[in-house]
Design an enzyme around this catalytic site. Sequence first.
Site, PDB file in Angstrom:
ATOM      1  N   LYS A   1     -84.844  12.350  36.054  1.00  0.00           N
ATOM      2  CA  LYS A   1     -84.765  12.303  37.519  1.00  0.00           C
ATOM      3  C   LYS A   1     -84.575  13.681  38.130  1.00  0.00           C
ATOM      4  O   LYS A   1     -85.184  14.004  39.153  1.00  0.00           O
ATOM      5  CB  LYS A   1     -83.619  11.384  37.954  1.00  0.00           C
ATOM      6  CG  LYS A   1     -83.969   9.916  37.862  1.00  0.00           C
ATOM      7  CD  LYS A   1     -82.888   9.066  38.502  1.00  0.00           C
ATOM      8  CE  LYS A   1     -83.347   7.621  38.581  1.00  0.00           C
ATOM      9  NZ  LYS A   1     -82.310   6.758  39.152  1.00  0.00           N
TER      10      LYS A   1
ATOM     11  N   ASP B   1     -73.243   5.418  41.478  1.00  0.00           N
ATOM     12  CA  ASP B   1     -73.365   3.962  41.581  1.00  0.00           C
ATOM     13  C   ASP B   1     -72.315   3.219  40.763  1.00  0.00           C
ATOM     14  O   ASP B   1     -72.501   2.072  40.428  1.00  0.00           O
ATOM     15  CB  ASP B   1     -74.774   3.529  41.141  1.00  0.00           C
ATOM     16  CG  ASP B   1     -75.029   3.841  39.670  1.00  0.00           C
ATOM     17  OD1 ASP B   1     -74.154   4.447  39.028  1.00  0.00           O
ATOM     18  OD2 ASP B   1     -76.102   3.457  39.170  1.00  0.00           O
TER      19      ASP B   1
ATOM     20  N   CYS C   1     -74.252  -8.645  37.711  1.00  0.00           N
ATOM     21  CA  CYS C   1     -75.622  -8.274  38.066  1.00  0.00           C
ATOM     22  C   CYS C   1     -76.291  -9.350  38.907  1.00  0.00           C
ATOM     23  O   CYS C   1     -77.173  -9.061  39.709  1.00  0.00           O
ATOM     24  CB  CYS C   1     -76.434  -7.955  36.831  1.00  0.00           C
ATOM     25  SG  CYS C   1     -76.273  -9.116  35.506  1.00  0.00           S
TER      26      CYS C   1
ATOM     27  N   CYS D   1     -77.922 -13.267  28.844  1.00  0.00           N
ATOM     28  CA  CYS D   1     -78.067 -13.099  30.294  1.00  0.00           C
ATOM     29  C   CYS D   1     -78.954 -11.867  30.486  1.00  0.00           C
ATOM     30  O   CYS D   1     -79.851 -11.634  29.681  1.00  0.00           O
ATOM     31  CB  CYS D   1     -76.705 -12.952  30.976  1.00  0.00           C
ATOM     32  SG  CYS D   1     -75.749 -11.535  30.424  1.00  0.00           S
TER      33      CYS D   1
END
Lengths: 93, 389
Positions: free
Chosen positions: B88, B132, B195, B346
Site C-alpha cells: 500500500k 483500524d 465481522c 465462519c
Amino acid sequence: MAKIIIPTPLRKFTGNNAFLETNGKTIGKAIYGITETFPEIKQHLYDKDGKLRSFVRVFLGDTDVRTLSGELTEVGPTDTISIIPAIAGGIKG
Amino acid sequence: MSEITFSKSELERYSRHLIIPEFNIEGQRKLKAAKVLVVGTGGLGAPMLMYLAAAGVGTIGLVDFDVVDESNLQRQVLFSVNDIGKAKVEAAKERLEGLNPHIKIQIHNLRLTSENALEIFKNYDLVADGTDNFPTRYLVNDACVLLGKTNVYASIFRFDGQVSVFNYKDKNGIFGPNYRDLFPAPPPPGLVPSCAEGGVIGVLPGIIGSLQANEVIKVISGVGEPLAGRLFLFDALNFETRILKISKDPNQVPVSKLIDYEFFCGVGEPDSDQDENAKSEKNSFKEISVKELNEWQISGEKFQLIDVREEFEYEISNMGGELIPLDEIENNIEKIAKDVKVVVHCRSGQRSEEAIKVLEKKFDFRNLYNLRGGLLAYATEIDQSIAKY
C-alpha cells in the site's frame, strides 16, 4: 421524557431502536433502565462490578457525565443522553 | 518561515490557498515546512493523503504493512485495479507523487509497534491516526503523548464517524485531552463487533478522512479553531452531527512508556471479566487447517460442515456448509451431528470458536473442530473460485 441516543454497534440489542425514551431521574437510573427492557445490552454497558464500562462514555447534552455528577447526574424531561462507544473501524473476526 | 519559497508552478498550483486572506502565503509556507505522518493508508488515509498532498504538505510519511486487496477498492480511492497485490505504501507514494511532484513522500512499509513507533514519530511534527484497530490506536495515542505531538484522530464504523484532535498544545503550551481521557481502556475482544457486524459504507471514510485532513491543515497553519477538547460525531444514516465536549480525566494515569498493546487490548488473551479458567478453556477445543479439511474432502472422510455466519454472508460466498448462524446455534442443536466429526467455520475463525465453546460447555459436544482461518483461509489456499470479503 428524556431521550437516549443508542449508538449503532449497540442497536442490535435495543430492537434496532436508535432512540429510547426514559423517565429515569438520574443518568444511572436512565442507563440502567435500558438493561431492564433489553437485558442483552447489560454486559456491553456494565462490567461485573456493575460499573459503566470504560470504553463507553455517557454524555448529557454535550457534556461527559464524569465532569458532572457521574451516574447521579440529574436528568430533566427534555434532556438528551448519548452513549458513545469506542470504535476502531475495519473488519475483524 | 520566509526562507520557504515557492516556484512559479507551486504559486500557481496553490493560488486558491494564497488568495484566502487568513491563510495566504504564510499558511502555505507552514504547510510546505510541515512533516505529517499518516498511520494507515486505508479508508481514512486514502482521502486524507490525497488532500494533504494536493494541499502542499511538504513532507508526508506513510505507515502501513498491508498490500492492496480488491476489497479495498470500494472505499480506498487512492488505489486502482493495477495496484492490487502491491504494498500500500508503495502504491500510495506513486499516486501522491503523481498528484504533487513538489512534496516529499517517506514510506514506512512496516507494522507499527511499541519498538519502532517513537523512532518513526520523532521525525514528524504531527501524526494522523487512520488505523483500524484498538491496539494501534492506543499505541499511536501514547507515542504522541510521550513525544508531545498532536494526534489528529478519526474512526469509522458502518455509518458512524468520529473525529477529534488529541494532545493538542494550545498557545499557552497546555496539552488538551488525549484518546485515553475519552476512552481509558478498549473493549475486550468479545464485546468488539464481530465481522458479521462490521463493515463500512464506502463514502463514509471519504467524508471523515477529509475532515481529518482539514484538521491537520488547521493545526499546521494555525488557522481556525482545531477540534481539540471536542469530539465530532457523524451519523451518515440519519444525517445527524453532534459535537461533544471532552476534557482531561484527572484520574487517568499519565502515559510514561509504551506497553504491549495487543495484551492491553486483550487480543488473543481472555477477557478480564471471564473466570480464571477462561484461558485454558480457550485453547482446549480442537482445530483443523484448511489443508487438513481439504484432505478429508478428497479422501471421503465422513464429517459434517457447519457454517455459523449470517445468511447475508452465505449469499456472498460459501463452502457448501450447513448454515446455522451463531445467534441461532443453541436453538438448532438437533441439526448438529454427534456421531461423526463436525467442522465448524465462519469467515476467519472467531465466531466458530465461540460456537464451539458454547456447544462443548452447554451441550457436551466432543466432536467439533474449528476451521482455522475460516472461509478466508479456504478461499486463499484451497479454492480460489470462492469470493473473499
